[in-house]
Write a protein that holds these residues in place. Structure first.
Motif, short mmCIF file in Angstrom:
data_model
loop_
_atom_site.label_atom_id
_atom_site.label_comp_id
_atom_site.label_asym_id
_atom_site.label_seq_id
_atom_site.Cartn_x
_atom_site.Cartn_y
_atom_site.Cartn_z
N ILE A 242 46.57 38.64 48.00
CA ILE A 242 47.21 40.18 47.96
C ILE A 242 47.14 40.71 46.73
O ILE A 242 46.91 41.78 46.23
N ASN A 243 48.12 39.65 45.80
CA ASN A 243 48.19 40.35 44.60
C ASN A 243 46.98 40.23 43.71
O ASN A 243 46.87 41.18 43.01
N THR A 244 46.08 39.38 43.79
CA THR A 244 44.78 39.51 42.87
C THR A 244 44.12 41.15 43.49
O THR A 244 43.72 41.68 42.73
N ILE A 245 43.89 41.14 44.58
CA ILE A 245 43.34 42.16 45.27
C ILE A 245 44.11 43.66 44.80
O ILE A 245 43.46 44.54 44.28
N ALA A 246 45.20 43.57 44.83
CA ALA A 246 46.06 44.76 44.03
C ALA A 246 45.85 44.98 42.54
O ALA A 246 45.34 45.84 42.35
N TYR A 247 45.58 43.81 42.10
CA TYR A 247 45.53 43.79 40.68
C TYR A 247 44.13 44.40 40.46
O TYR A 247 43.95 45.39 39.49
N LYS A 248 43.15 43.87 40.96
CA LYS A 248 41.92 44.56 40.70
C LYS A 248 41.55 45.75 41.27
O LYS A 248 40.99 46.76 40.49
N LEU A 249 42.53 46.35 42.33
CA LEU A 249 42.47 47.56 42.58
C LEU A 249 42.77 48.71 41.65
O LEU A 249 42.22 49.73 41.18
N PHE A 250 44.00 48.41 40.99
CA PHE A 250 44.56 49.02 40.05
C PHE A 250 43.88 49.05 38.70
O PHE A 250 43.74 50.20 38.12
N TYR A 251 43.32 47.89 38.29
CA TYR A 251 42.49 47.87 37.26
C TYR A 251 41.23 48.91 37.30
O TYR A 251 41.05 49.64 36.46
N GLN A 252 40.80 48.72 38.51
CA GLN A 252 39.54 49.56 38.72
C GLN A 252 39.72 51.04 38.70
O GLN A 252 39.34 51.84 37.90
#
Ligand SMILES: Nc1ncnc2c1ncn2[C@@H]1O[C@H](COP(=O)(O)OP(=O)(O)OP(=O)(O)O)[C@@H](O)[C@H]1O
Ligand SMILES: [Mg+2]
Lengths: 251, 253
Positions: A2-12
């Motif tokens: 979940i963390n990496t997905i959230a990180y990716k989302l916010f990065y994008q």
């Protein structure tokens, strides 16, 4: 996970915001941008007419037939069908479905076109010349879209209603005058305003999301395909989320 | 003249350039050579500002490239022309529109003047009557020539070419090389070319930089290559046994 997905989302999301600021900086040469805008308007507007026409006429017809099926045998008067078809078309079907359709047609096209330019180093070539490529590639398309898509949506609404009219005439479901009476009943101009707000918002979302997917594409044709698919899927999701928010705020 | 000082570049863990220092001269064809993956394209992209190095300086004559104001950078960019490997032409614009684009963006020339200028550079690259053709209707060599025409349309003082003759037959490759050499000498431009074409190296190598393992392994000109004893450059240029024998014969060894 979940963390990496959230990180990716916010990065994008962060990258998108920064990139949007670049898109909205002052154009270097107005007339070069203008020429591009006219071209895009032509591609987008005229190019999308046939598909919008066909889809809309069937949408209107199907909605009418379906409502007739639901209402017949109840105490709801027949002329309500005209009224419901009109309002559903204006508030929801015309803006949302037309824009989702255009996300598939225009959005994937924008992503593939800009992505191809990235991969063939055309964007690099313009960067070297000192062109603000984000602005040059996106602004003309964005202006064309927020201008043409609302027009297409208005047209889609009109054609849908026309589709409903034909369905009632040819299907002998109920009388034409009942349908027309329905169209005249309880008309609220504010609904047209909602339709335009939706069309405008969706046009903005689908253009910028698709262009973003193309602009930052990695090398290889598989990546280009992915960018094109992502453009459509993300645009559709964004349109539905925005649809929900607008519905909450405006009604 | 372009000077680079101690350029370092890595992508994540991968170190590509480990401190490159060199000078590219005016009026000369400066070649960057090296095996595939040596970092030639990366170095060229750093030179024109498409990549940011982790460390190091790039000097265009007396201007430090990374310390320019926005306005200065814009003015410098107008003096830079670049030829990309695939030509990098707009598919949806015809040849004339492609070449005219820098003029549209940066000059106040009238339409007729621009058309004249486009004709002029097309003649320079020995292409005529293709103004209304689209890139997809041209051969690879013709696209490269259009790319060169676009790169020189603003009369640049610096010209960069990434593998100008990859994918071309030897004869066309020589024509392109000769063209770049002519333009460089005629307009006194600082030209930097990436290549792994040995013919180019021996024909137009005024100043050659060999990249290996992220460092400058050898620097010199085409005549020095023939007589050089440096095993790195010999190994690179005379890669095949046939060329090795030829070299020995020529030197009378
Ligand atoms: N954008 C990038 N992200 C990550 N790594 C990169 C990037 N660009 C280049 N590299 C890496 O840098 C190294 C050098 O690449 P470069 O393209 O400069 O090689 P080259 O000398 O131009 O090779 P060729 O002759 O095949 O064109 C390669 O190992 C490549 O994987
Ligand atoms: Mg390369």
């Amino acid at each position: 996970m979940i963390n990496t997905i959230a990180y990716k989302l916010f990065y994008q999301l962060g990258q998108w915001v920064l990139w949007m600021r670049q898109v909205f900086s002052k154009p270097e040469k107005i007339n070069v941008y203008w020429r591009e805008t006219i071209r895009q308007m032509n591609d987008l507007g005229v190019g999308s007419l046939p598909v919008v026409f066909i889809i809309s006429i069937f949408f209107g017809a199907v909605t009418t037939v379906q409502f007739y099926y639901q209402i017949s045998g109840t105490f709801v008067p027949n002329y309500y069908i005209g009224y419901i078809v009109r309002d559903m078309t204006i508030i929801e079907l015309a803006p949302t479905f037309t824009c989702m359709l255009l996300a598939g047609k225009v959005g994937s096209n924008i992503a593939a076109e800009i992505g191809g330019m990235r991969q063939k180093e055309i964007i690099d070539a313009m960067d070297v010349m000192g062109v603000n490529t984000a602005a040059f590639l996106v602004l003309p398309r964005l202006i064309a879209a927020v201008f043409m898509i609302p027009l297409l949506v208005i047209l889609a609404a009109a054609i849908s209603i026309l589709g409903g009219y034909f369905a009632s005439v040819w299907g002998n479901l109920f009388t034409v005058s009942e349908f027309i009476q329905g169209l005249h009943s309880f008309f609220i101009p504010y609904n047209v305003f909602i339709m335009l707000v939706k069309a405008f918002t969706f046009a903005f979302l689908l253009t910028t999301i698709s262009a973003y997917q193309g602009y930052f594409v990695k090398s290889g044709s598989i990546e280009l395909g992915k960018a094109s698919t992502n453009a459509v899927v993300l645009s559709d999701v964004a349109i539905l989320v925005a649809d929900y928010i607008i519905a909450l705020v405006m009604t | 003249m372009i000077k680079i000082k101690d350029i370092e570049k890595s992508f994540g863990e991968k170190v590509v350039l480990k401190g490159i220092t060199s000078t590219f001269h005016r009026g000369k064809t400066n070649l960057i050579i090296g095996r595939s993956g040596a970092g030639k394209t990366v170095l060229l992209k750093i030179l024109v500002g498409l990549f940011q190095p982790n460390k190091g300086e790039v000097w265009y004559d007396d201007q430090s490239f990374f310390q320019l104001s926005k306005k200065e950078a814009r003015q410098l960019r107008m003096k830079i022309g670049m030829l990309f490997q695939g030509g990098a032409l707009f598919d949806s614009w015809n040849v004339e529109e492609n070449i005219r684009f820098p003029l549209d963006m940066y000059t106040e020339m009238s339409y007729t003047e621009k058309r004249e200028r486009v004709k002029e550079v097309l003649k320079k690259v020995e292409l005529t009557g293709v103004e209304n053709k689209y890139p997809s209707e041209l051969s690879g060599g013709m696209q490269k020539r259009v790319g060169i025409a676009r790169a020189i349309v603003l009369n640049p003082q610096y010209l960069f070419c990434d593998e100008p003759n990859s994918g071309l037959d030897p004869k066309t490759a020589i024509v392109i090389d000769q063209l770049i050499l002519d333009i460089t000498q005629q307009y006194d431009i600082t030209t930097v070319i990436n290549t792994h074409d040995m013919n180019s190296v021996m024909e137009i190598g005024d100043n050659i930089l060999l990249l290996k393992d992220g460092c400058v392994a050898w620097q010199g000109n085409k005549d020095e290559i023939l007589t050089s004893e440096d095993p790195t450059i010999i190994e690179f240029i005379f890669a095949s046994p046939f060329l090795k024998r030829l070299r020995k014969k020529a030197l009378g060894l």
